[in-house]
Motif scaffolding. Structure first.
Motif, PDB file in Angstrom:
ATOM      1  N   PHE A   1      49.250  16.957  21.227  1.00 53.11           N
ATOM      2  CA  PHE A   1      48.337  15.532  21.227  1.00 53.11           C
ATOM      3  C   PHE A   1      49.133  14.296  20.638  1.00 53.11           C
ATOM      4  N   PHE A   2      49.705  14.281  19.465  1.00 58.26           N
ATOM      5  CA  PHE A   2      50.033  13.145  18.885  1.00 58.26           C
ATOM      6  C   PHE A   2      51.463  12.751  19.393  1.00 58.26           C
ATOM      7  N   LEU A   3      52.343  14.074  19.601  1.00 56.31           N
ATOM      8  CA  LEU A   3      53.832  13.767  20.131  1.00 56.31           C
ATOM      9  C   LEU A   3      53.834  13.124  21.383  1.00 56.31           C
ATOM     10  N   VAL A   4      52.724  13.417  22.336  1.00 51.21           N
ATOM     11  CA  VAL A   4      52.632  12.855  23.616  1.00 51.21           C
ATOM     12  C   VAL A   4      52.275  11.420  23.369  1.00 51.21           C
ATOM     13  N   ARG A   5      51.193  11.016  22.579  1.00 53.22           N
ATOM     14  CA  ARG A   5      50.891   9.807  22.529  1.00 53.22           C
ATOM     15  C   ARG A   5      51.670   8.903  21.910  1.00 53.22           C
ATOM     16  N   ALA A   6      52.639   9.546  20.909  1.00 51.44           N
ATOM     17  CA  ALA A   6      53.689   8.494  20.391  1.00 51.44           C
ATOM     18  C   ALA A   6      54.877   8.460  21.280  1.00 51.44           C
ATOM     19  N   GLU A   7      54.755   9.153  22.465  1.00 51.36           N
ATOM     20  CA  GLU A   7      55.848   8.937  23.279  1.00 51.36           C
ATOM     21  C   GLU A   7      57.023   9.848  23.093  1.00 51.36           C
ATOM     22  N   ARG A   8      56.898  10.885  22.033  1.00 55.74           N
ATOM     23  CA  ARG A   8      58.025  11.716  21.625  1.00 55.74           C
ATOM     24  C   ARG A   8      58.064  13.096  22.532  1.00 55.74           C
ATOM     25  N   TRP A   9      58.560  12.658  23.908  1.00 59.79           N
ATOM     26  CA  TRP A   9      58.455  13.559  24.662  1.00 59.79           C
ATOM     27  C   TRP A   9      59.325  14.926  24.574  1.00 59.79           C
ATOM     28  N   SER A  10      60.545  14.841  23.900  1.00 57.98           N
ATOM     29  CA  SER A  10      61.398  16.018  23.919  1.00 57.98           C
ATOM     30  C   SER A  10      60.649  16.964  22.963  1.00 57.98           C
ATOM     31  N   GLU A  11      60.245  16.254  21.614  1.00 57.44           N
ATOM     32  CA  GLU A  11      59.373  17.217  20.619  1.00 57.44           C
ATOM     33  C   GLU A  11      57.961  17.634  21.106  1.00 57.44           C
ATOM     34  N   ALA A  12      57.478  16.912  21.838  1.00 57.98           N
ATOM     35  CA  ALA A  12      56.285  17.593  22.532  1.00 57.98           C
ATOM     36  C   ALA A  12      56.779  18.813  23.480  1.00 57.98           C
TER      37      ALA A  12
ATOM     38  N   SER B   1      52.863   4.566  14.122  1.00 57.46           N
ATOM     39  CA  SER B   1      52.778   3.772  12.868  1.00 57.46           C
ATOM     40  C   SER B   1      53.154   4.758  11.671  1.00 57.46           C
ATOM     41  N   GLU B   2      53.367   4.159  10.527  1.00 60.84           N
ATOM     42  CA  GLU B   2      53.844   4.919   9.388  1.00 60.84           C
ATOM     43  C   GLU B   2      52.792   6.116   9.122  1.00 60.84           C
ATOM     44  N   VAL B   3      51.692   5.694   8.916  1.00 65.39           N
ATOM     45  CA  VAL B   3      50.567   6.822   8.732  1.00 65.39           C
ATOM     46  C   VAL B   3      50.932   8.076   9.550  1.00 65.39           C
ATOM     47  N   VAL B   4      50.780   7.610  10.969  1.00 63.16           N
ATOM     48  CA  VAL B   4      50.541   8.696  11.872  1.00 63.16           C
ATOM     49  C   VAL B   4      52.225   9.326  11.911  1.00 63.16           C
ATOM     50  N   ARG B   5      53.209   8.922  11.819  1.00 65.33           N
ATOM     51  CA  ARG B   5      54.530   9.018  11.736  1.00 65.33           C
ATOM     52  C   ARG B   5      54.545  10.075  10.556  1.00 65.33           C
ATOM     53  N   LYS B   6      54.278   9.818   9.357  1.00 67.09           N
ATOM     54  CA  LYS B   6      54.369  10.526   8.225  1.00 67.09           C
ATOM     55  C   LYS B   6      53.491  12.062   8.293  1.00 67.09           C
ATOM     56  N   ALA B   7      52.262  11.858   9.052  1.00 71.13           N
ATOM     57  CA  ALA B   7      51.698  13.139   9.087  1.00 71.13           C
ATOM     58  C   ALA B   7      52.051  13.943  10.309  1.00 71.13           C
ATOM     59  N   ILE B   8      52.737  13.187  11.274  1.00 70.83           N
ATOM     60  CA  ILE B   8      53.491  14.264  12.338  1.00 70.83           C
ATOM     61  C   ILE B   8      54.728  14.901  11.799  1.00 70.83           C
ATOM     62  N   HIS B   9      55.415  14.275  10.757  1.00 69.25           N
ATOM     63  CA  HIS B   9      56.509  14.864   9.959  1.00 69.25           C
ATOM     64  C   HIS B   9      56.145  15.932   9.081  1.00 69.25           C
ATOM     65  N   GLY B  10      55.148  15.844   8.519  1.00 68.40           N
ATOM     66  CA  GLY B  10      54.285  16.784   7.761  1.00 68.40           C
ATOM     67  C   GLY B  10      54.142  18.043   8.443  1.00 68.40           C
ATOM     68  N   ALA B  11      53.641  18.013   9.632  1.00 67.58           N
ATOM     69  CA  ALA B  11      52.992  19.050  10.326  1.00 67.58           C
ATOM     70  C   ALA B  11      54.397  19.708  11.233  1.00 67.58           C
ATOM     71  N   LEU B  12      55.356  19.157  11.463  1.00 67.84           N
ATOM     72  CA  LEU B  12      56.605  19.348  12.066  1.00 67.84           C
ATOM     73  C   LEU B  12      57.224  20.158  11.032  1.00 67.84           C
ATOM     74  N   PHE B  13      57.562  19.807   9.718  1.00 67.30           N
ATOM     75  CA  PHE B  13      57.855  20.238   8.673  1.00 67.30           C
ATOM     76  C   PHE B  13      57.369  21.966   8.719  1.00 67.30           C
ATOM     77  N   ALA B  14      55.908  21.809   8.505  1.00 67.30           N
ATOM     78  CA  ALA B  14      55.262  23.096   8.283  1.00 67.30           C
ATOM     79  C   ALA B  14      55.448  24.294   9.551  1.00 67.30           C
ATOM     80  N   VAL B  15      55.352  23.694  10.552  1.00 65.89           N
ATOM     81  CA  VAL B  15      55.641  24.471  11.891  1.00 65.89           C
ATOM     82  C   VAL B  15      57.013  25.166  11.577  1.00 65.89           C
ATOM     83  N   GLN B  16      57.979  24.421  11.279  1.00 69.28           N
ATOM     84  CA  GLN B  16      59.526  24.903  10.850  1.00 69.28           C
ATOM     85  C   GLN B  16      59.496  25.923   9.860  1.00 69.28           C
ATOM     86  N   ALA B  17      58.655  25.834   9.061  1.00 70.44           N
ATOM     87  CA  ALA B  17      58.773  26.662   7.729  1.00 70.44           C
ATOM     88  C   ALA B  17      57.778  27.859   7.848  1.00 70.44           C
ATOM     89  N   ALA B  18      57.043  27.885   8.754  1.00 65.47           N
ATOM     90  CA  ALA B  18      55.632  28.771   8.853  1.00 65.47           C
ATOM     91  C   ALA B  18      56.465  30.161   9.374  1.00 65.47           C
TER      92      ALA B  18
END
Length: 372
Positions: free
Chosen positions: A312-323, A279-296
């Protein structure tokens, strides 16, 4: 008739979902060995389940070495020296305070003591008795009391309140010993949640932390619990707190991942919508976390915490490569959310890891194609 429609819907959803997953928080199941959907994480050099370290989210060899010395010798001095040499306002000091307190609490649970045996965690009591003005020991003692309250008593009972009031007093003592140290106030955030501080009192406590360490990720995570609807706030208040933290996050800060933690804290116990994790809410939150990880910074002590929740979220979202890309950075340690909510954190993590591997390979991925 309504019950019949619910049953039909459940059956249809069962056919749509991945055969290796159940869409319930903390209840994803691994396929049995030999199943065509099974994949072997060992092919990627991942740590065997029985060797996963459940004590910490990521490596801290100095801490592990000191813990080993302290627990073998029951001599606190190595712990005191390590904390004295750790930056007061940093994330690492907070994690080490938690680790020492947790070790003492676990020792006490395993060896409560008796007529012929001294209780576990005796080294912490000796530390406080011999050096009552040691700020590190005072902070560890306060955190120890907090963990004892949650571990041994039920919130709302007299026993719980008595221990938490003692912890509150210990936080005050620790703060007096180190006026600029945010740790005693961060410890008190858990006291505030347990004792149900009024919002005005909680906000005054929070301002003391912001004055000392405004971008402290561990403090923000501790404060988030207070604002959740299962404690003293609501979904809206928790989201607002997390989004405000992300909005003011300085460059390179992991605070941009806070909305993902807020989403996690309010996951429904039963989710019947297949696309919830897309969903948009989860996708937006994941995007923010990925951005934070890349910038940290690569050595940010909180980086592993964010990576674990992302898995946890990437597996449930079936975003296997990113997980899989997150797994290669934190595999071997599982002492973080969401795994620590399980009675067997290593097993829970291993299930998600196996699902990530299976999904990755089902989409053409191989060990050779996985970037490290």
């Amino acid at each position: 008739m309504e019950i019949l429609w619910v049953l039909i819907a459940l059956v249809m959803i069962g056919f749509v979902l991945l055969p290796v997953m159940r869409r319930r928080r903390g209840m994803i199941e691994q396929v049995p060995p030999g199943h065509p959907d099974a994949a072997d994480p060992a092919n990627y050099g991942f740590t065997p389940q029985e060797e996963l370290d459940v004590r910490m989210p990521g490596p801290d060899q100095d801490l592990l070495d000191v813990l080993d010395v302290v627990q073998r010798s029951q001599d606190y001095r190595a712990a005191s020296q390590l904390l004295a040499g750790t930056e007061a306002a940093g994330e690492l000091r907070w994690q080490r305070v938690q680790a020492f307190a947790g070790a003492a609490s676990l020792e006490l649970a395993q060896r409560p003591g008796g007529v012929s045996e001294s209780p576990g965690g005796q080294w912490l009591r000796v530390w406080r008795a011999e050096h009552p003005k040691d700020a590190g020991g005072a902070a560890v003692h306060a955190e120890f009391l907090v963990q004892q309250a949650w571990r041994t008593a039920t919130p709302g009972t007299d026993d719980f309140r008595i221990i938490m009031e003692e912890a509150r007093s210990a936080c005050g003592d620790a703060a007096l010993l180190a006026p600029g140290d945010p740790i005693p106030y961060i410890v008190e955030l858990s006291v505030a949640r347990g004792l149900a501080y009024p919002r005005e009192e909680f906000e005054q406590l929070w301002l003391k932390i912001l004055d000392r360490a405004p971008a402290h990720m561990g403090a923000h995570l501790a404060a988030l619990h207070y604002w959740c609807e299962k404690w003293h706030g609501s979904r809206e208040l928790a989201n607002s707190f997390a989004e405000a933290a992300a909005a003011r996050a300085p460059q390179g800060s992991l605070l941009a991942a806070m909305p993902l933690f807020a989403v996690f804290e309010h996951l429904p116990e039963v989710n019947l919508v297949r696309g919830f994790y897309q969903s948009e809410v989860v996708r937006k939150a994941i995007h923010g976390a990925l951005f934070a990880v890349q910038a940290a910074r690569p050595d940010d002590p909180m980086l592993a915490h964010v990576r674990h929740l992302l898995i946890f979220f990437l597996v449930r979202a079936e975003r296997w490569s990113e997980a899989m890309s997150q797994l290669v950075h934190i595999d071997g340690h599982v002492g973080a959310l969401p795994w620590t909510l399980s009675p067997d954190p290593a097993a829970e993590f291993a299930v998600y890891r196996a699902l990530a591997v299976a999904g990755y390979e089902a989409n053409g991925g191989t060990p050779a194609s996985l970037p490290h």
